[in-house]
Scaffold this motif. Structure first.
Motif, mmCIF file in Angstrom:
data_model
loop_
_atom_site.group_PDB
_atom_site.id
_atom_site.type_symbol
_atom_site.label_atom_id
_atom_site.label_comp_id
_atom_site.label_asym_id
_atom_site.label_seq_id
_atom_site.Cartn_x
_atom_site.Cartn_y
_atom_site.Cartn_z
ATOM 1 N N ARG A 184 0.822 -1.216 0.000
ATOM 2 C CA ARG A 184 0.000 0.000 0.000
ATOM 3 C C ARG A 184 0.851 1.259 0.000
ATOM 4 N N VAL A 186 1.647 4.927 1.281
ATOM 5 C CA VAL A 186 1.444 5.766 2.469
ATOM 6 C C VAL A 186 1.684 7.237 2.125
ATOM 7 N N ALA A 247 -7.534 2.804 -2.760
ATOM 8 C CA ALA A 247 -7.338 2.434 -1.355
ATOM 9 C C ALA A 247 -6.623 3.549 -0.601
ATOM 10 N N PHE A 248 -5.682 4.199 -1.257
ATOM 11 C CA PHE A 248 -4.960 5.309 -0.632
ATOM 12 C C PHE A 248 -5.916 6.455 -0.292
ATOM 13 N N SER A 250 -9.121 6.427 -0.023
ATOM 14 C CA SER A 250 -10.199 6.040 0.893
ATOM 15 C C SER A 250 -9.793 6.178 2.359
ATOM 16 N N MET A 251 -8.505 6.257 2.629
ATOM 17 C CA MET A 251 -8.033 6.406 4.005
ATOM 18 C C MET A 251 -8.375 7.776 4.587
ATOM 19 N N PHE A 252 -8.656 8.734 3.726
ATOM 20 C CA PHE A 252 -8.835 10.104 4.194
ATOM 21 C C PHE A 252 -10.299 10.510 4.354
ATOM 22 N N LYS A 263 0.135 14.018 2.888
ATOM 23 C CA LYS A 263 0.367 12.697 2.319
ATOM 24 C C LYS A 263 0.323 12.682 0.787
#
Length: 422
Positions: A184, A186, A247-248, A250-252, A263
């Motif tokens: 993934r 970061v 996916a990256f 969606s973390m926020f 990021k």
């Protein structure tokens, strides 16, 4: 006693003036507290200086989709005299017969519309016109630029005072600024379609052309520069993986911007993004602003602008007075609005006062005179949707670039020809 009688006389005279004033109903949807307060202040000043007209403000929640409510009200004879319309859709609404030709009413109150046009940036006047006639006066506007994180640049061994200028440099920097742990990401250097990295953004940066006004033909599917701009974006999708990128982000979530969160190292966004950085970024957040990178055959300082406008809906009860109010709003009023709200103006005389109040706006103002506007056609919204759809097909590998663009061009051209009666 004399003071009381004088005050009473003033109240009575004011009541007589108001009683004889023409009421102009103004619908807008700017519910943002800063923007709303600025508009209320402008309307108040207009009412104070124009005793023959009384503007009544009605806040209509929503966005351009609320034009359905407008059209329903117009059909029922209960529409407003002035409406706040996305400038991008003026040509479409004028073609549909929803708008009164503002130019006719401006001229009826003694305004030289040729001279008036020169007081606004050309792209905004182009968007506010249809078949050579003004149907609106431009309101605020915006431009797109590259924002970059200086701290992340230093950590990656890049000069924080030298943002990428070319597409090759952008690609190189993006790779150096990307960090992956296991499977993934970061931290990401750059994603072309995030923020304001739209099809128009890169098509124009690559030097392409979407529409030929003379022939009234769409040209993007036949333009090698437009094609190349999409192929370049597809390289990012292939290199980093659409699912991995999803996916990256969606973390926020919806409330946290990955650039402001430190990021995402670079992003193309609008001048309004400056306010978000000031309000939500950490105090030690270091960032820079630069023109959008371009390839050797592309366009330096490329950007495009959108924004709002003021129009008279069809069947307005007081169109002449509405035109007088719109003229004030778009000129003196827009100067007040730019300073109070931080929005870039389309009225040229307002720009120096905005920069004086906020020097950071100068970086955006410098590229405003050469900004592109989206094609002024009666199917502009459809064109946007189909270009966006084509981009999704391309990024996800569902269609080759050439096919996706040609499919979109054929569909929109058919709708355009029909609208133009061809």
């Amino acid at each position: 006693m004399r003071k009381f009688l004088f005050a009473l006389t003033v109240v009575l005279l004011s009541s007589i003036v108001l009683a004889g004033a023409v009421e102009v109903v103004f619908w807008h949807n700017m519910s943002n507290p800063v923007d709303k307060r600025a508009i209320d202040e402008i309307v108040q000043k207009f009412n104070e200086t124009h005793p023959n007209i009384r503007v009544k403000v009605v806040l209509v929640p929503g966005s351009e989709t609320e034009v359905t409510k407008l059209m329903t009200a117009v059909a029922a004879g209960t529409g407003p005299d002035v409406y706040y319309l996305d400038r991008f859709t003026v040509a479409q609404r004028a073609h549909q017969g929803v708008l009164e030709p503002l130019e006719d009413y401006l001229e009826s109150i003694g305004i030289d519309t040729t001279e008036l046009r020169s007081q606004f940036f050309k792209f905004s006047v182009d968007e506010a016109s249809y078949n050579g006639k003004l149907y609106a006066l431009p309101w605020d506007t915006d431009v797109r630029v590259l924002y970059y994180n200086k701290k992340l640049f230093r950590e990656a061994g890049l000069d924080p005072d030298k943002p990428p200028v070319t597409i090759d440099e952008l690609d190189e920097y993006a790779e150096k600024l990307t960090i992956k742990q296991g499977n993934r990401y970061v931290q990401l250097g750059f994603v072309p379609w995030f923020g304001q990295g739209w099809h128009y953004t890169w098509g124009w940066a690559f030097g392409g052309k979407f529409y030929d006004e003379k022939t009234q033909k769409l040209t993007f599917a036949d333009d090698p520069k437009i094609i190349e701009s999409f192929k370049w974006q597809k390289k990012y999708a292939d290199k980093y993986g659409m699912k991995n990128l999803g996916a990256f982000f969606s973390m926020f979530g919806a409330e946290i911007n990955p650039f402001i969160g430190g990021k995402l190292a670079m992003v193309v966004d609008g001048n309004w993004f400056l306010a978000q950085i000031r309000n939500f970024a950490p105090k030690d957040f270091e960032y820079g602003v630069a023109p959008i990178p371009y390839p050797p055959y592309g366009e330096p300082n490329s950007t495009w602008a959108g924004g709002w406008s003021l129009v008279i809906p069809k069947g307005a009860k007081h169109p002449k007075e509405a035109a007088e109010f719109i003229l004030y709003m778009a000129t003196e009023g827009q100067t007040i609005y730019a300073v109070k709200s931080g929005h870039l103006p389309t009225y040229k005389a307002a720009l120096p006062k905005l920069i004086e109040s906020d020097p950071a706006q100068e970086a955006f103002a410098e590229i405003l005179p050469t900004a592109h506007c989206r094609p002024v056609i009666p199917v502009g919204a459809l064109l946007w949707d189909k270009l966006t759809e084509a981009r999704e097909y391309i990024l996800w590998g569902k269609k080759p670039v050439e096919q996706a663009l040609m499919d979109a061009q054929i569909e929109v051209q058919e709708a355009l020809d029909k609208a133009l009666g061809k």
